[in-house]
Write a protein that holds these residues in place. Structure first.
Motif, short mmCIF file in Angstrom:
data_model
loop_
_atom_site.label_atom_id
_atom_site.label_comp_id
_atom_site.label_asym_id
_atom_site.label_seq_id
_atom_site.Cartn_x
_atom_site.Cartn_y
_atom_site.Cartn_z
N GLN A 139 -0.46 -7.77 0.10
CA GLN A 139 -0.67 -6.97 -1.36
C GLN A 139 -0.43 -5.43 -1.02
O GLN A 139 0.41 -4.55 -1.78
N THR A 140 -0.66 -5.03 0.21
CA THR A 140 -0.26 -3.55 0.36
C THR A 140 1.16 -3.46 0.81
O THR A 140 1.57 -2.13 0.26
N ILE A 141 1.81 -4.27 1.21
CA ILE A 141 3.25 -4.13 1.55
C ILE A 141 4.07 -4.02 0.15
O ILE A 141 4.60 -3.40 -0.11
N ARG A 150 10.28 -2.82 -8.97
CA ARG A 150 10.76 -2.30 -10.09
C ARG A 150 12.18 -2.59 -10.34
O ARG A 150 12.68 -2.96 -11.79
N HIS A 151 13.04 -2.76 -9.39
CA HIS A 151 14.29 -3.02 -9.25
C HIS A 151 14.47 -4.66 -10.00
O HIS A 151 15.26 -5.03 -10.94
N LEU A 169 7.82 -19.29 -4.42
CA LEU A 169 8.77 -17.92 -4.96
C LEU A 169 8.38 -17.78 -6.55
O LEU A 169 8.26 -16.54 -6.88
N SER A 170 8.61 -18.77 -7.27
CA SER A 170 8.45 -18.45 -8.70
C SER A 170 7.01 -17.96 -8.85
O SER A 170 6.96 -16.91 -9.80
N THR A 171 5.88 -18.15 -8.29
CA THR A 171 4.71 -17.70 -8.61
C THR A 171 4.73 -16.26 -8.00
O THR A 171 4.19 -15.22 -8.88
N ARG A 174 6.52 -14.15 -10.77
CA ARG A 174 5.75 -14.02 -12.03
C ARG A 174 4.70 -12.92 -11.59
O ARG A 174 4.58 -12.17 -12.42
N GLU A 175 3.91 -13.13 -10.54
CA GLU A 175 2.82 -12.09 -10.30
C GLU A 175 3.66 -10.48 -10.24
O GLU A 175 2.98 -9.74 -10.47
N GLY A 176 4.71 -10.60 -9.66
CA GLY A 176 5.51 -9.23 -9.82
C GLY A 176 5.87 -8.77 -11.15
O GLY A 176 6.41 -7.74 -10.93
N GLY A 177 5.71 -9.48 -12.01
CA GLY A 177 5.99 -8.95 -13.53
C GLY A 177 7.59 -9.50 -13.92
O GLY A 177 7.58 -9.19 -15.33
#
Length: 396
Positions: A139-141, A150-151, A169-171, A174-177
């Motif tokens: 999470q910190t990384i 953002r990219h 990877l899908s999870t 999705r968690e990354g937005g």
């Protein structure tokens, strides 16, 4: 439908990506579609793979971090090729420069093609998590590399779909937005790998290479000698396990970064490095003749070799993250803490202690294995369905 795959990681000397793309060229053409792979090459050129299958090479420089690969550097040249091909759909299998180039091509030209970003790579897992995982949480990384997320979110907005190869990877995406993520796991070559190929003579030969007799456990590892594959850690784990039980390991693979692997083996006669092979039938016999497959990389998006091992009837010993972990969980494999040699050695010993009874159980129980053809059928269903929804079905 005409599909162009802008594939930055395709190279004649490649492994899993080359195997996948070569199979896709045949599979899509057999299903009545035209398939063109655009790849960075030593020079401009075109290579026919059948009546409806081609590779177009664009002259490109070598990738500085791994000179076995090249990268797209000429944006006008890539746009010119896309203009000439005029596809119905463009796949992009790298989230970096080529994805932005293709998105720009569509927006600047007003191109009609639909765009699909294929998540073949997980750069944070392959690099950032490996570099900084010892001092910071995932999470910190992720927060430190928010520019990358953002990219990806910008690409998610510009592409029509993002196709991921595994549930994990899908999870994460999705968690990354990301909002357009679809999951379509890959698969193995149909009819290539099977428990029926187990050969006691081949097993004896591999164990003899490791200086061991038939009562020892034989592990196999397959993959290039790259840092993210963690072969030094795997070799250390086998050496630690070998202090308590007879264990041999053969690693099939090559690459320019072999020195750290040799140093980690440290003269252990029970760990042997074998040259990579293009003989898939020979590899299938070797895999079926081992007792388990061990994998060290937690950054796999799917992990072809793990799927091939399952198809060969082998139990998996895998890190607890990534595509290999997904496959191990589904097939009853054994997981260990990623990058931890001690945990990996304990996982090896747990499989060794299960003995012939567990090995026979794994080999004889029925476990359906997803094939590449299953994957391609599902992928084409996504593409055709997407075209129908948008009213852009092509007649060619």
């Amino acid at each position: 439908m005409k599909i162009v795959d802008v594939c930055a990681f395709y190279t004649p000397s490649g492994g899993g990506v080359r195997t996948y793309v070569d199979r896709k060229l045949v599979a899509f053409a057999d299903r009545g579609h035209e398939m063109v792979v655009v790849a960075p090459g030593e020079r401009d050129g075109e290579e026919r793979r059948g009546p409806n299958a081609r590779i177009r090479w664009i002259r490109s420089p070598r990738f500085p971090l791994d000179r076995s690969y090249r990268y797209f550097s000429d944006r006008p040249a890539l746009h010119r090729v896309l203009d000439e091909e005029d596809p119905d759909l463009v796949e992009v299998s790298s989230p970096w420069r080529s994805a932005s180039m293709v998105a720009d091509w569509k927006s600047e030209r007003g191109a009609r093609a639909r765009l699909a970003l294929i998540a073949h790579a997980d750069p944070l897992a392959a690099y950032a998590y490996r570099w900084f995982g010892g001092v910071a949480s995932t999470q910190t990384i992720d927060r430190a590399f928010d520019w990358y997320w953002r990219h990806l979110r910008r690409l998610d907005q510009r592409f029509d779909m993002v196709v991921s190869a595994s549930d994990s990877l899908s999870t994460r995406l999705r968690e990354g937005g990301l909002q357009k993520v679809l999951t379509d796991p890959m698969g193995v070559e149909p009819g290539q790998f099977s428990p029926a190929l187990r050969d006691r003579a081949v097993r004896r030969e591999m164990l003899a290479l490791c200086g061991l007799t038939e009562d020892a456990m034989l592990l196999i590892g397959v993959g290039r000698h790259a840092p993210e594959k963690r072969w030094p850690m795997v070799a250390q784990a086998v050496t630690m396990a070998g202090a308590q039980a007879p264990v041999g390991l053969v690693i099939v693979g090559g690459g320019s970064r072999q020195r750290p692997v040799i140093e980690a083996i440290d003269g252990n006669p029970h760990v042997r490095l074998l040259e990579p092979t293009t003989d898939r039938a020979a590899l299938a016999r070797m895999m079926a003749s081992a007792d388990a497959l061990i994998h060290g990389c937690e950054a796999e998006t799917f992990c072809f070799v793990a799927a091939e091992a399952i198809a060969s009837g082998l139990p998996l010993i895998a890190p607890d993250r990534g595509g290999a972990a997904d496959l191990a969980r589904k097939s009853g494999g054994v997981l260990y803490w990623s990058s931890d040699a001690q945990a990996a050695s304990e996982a090896i010993l747990s499989v060794a202690r299960s003995g012939p009874r567990q090995s026979a159980f794994v080999r004889t129980k029925t476990r359906p294995v997803r094939t590449m053809d299953d994957h391609f059928d599902a992928l084409l269903s996504l593409y055709v369905g997407d075209q129908r929804r948008t009213g852009q079905v092509s007649c060619r």
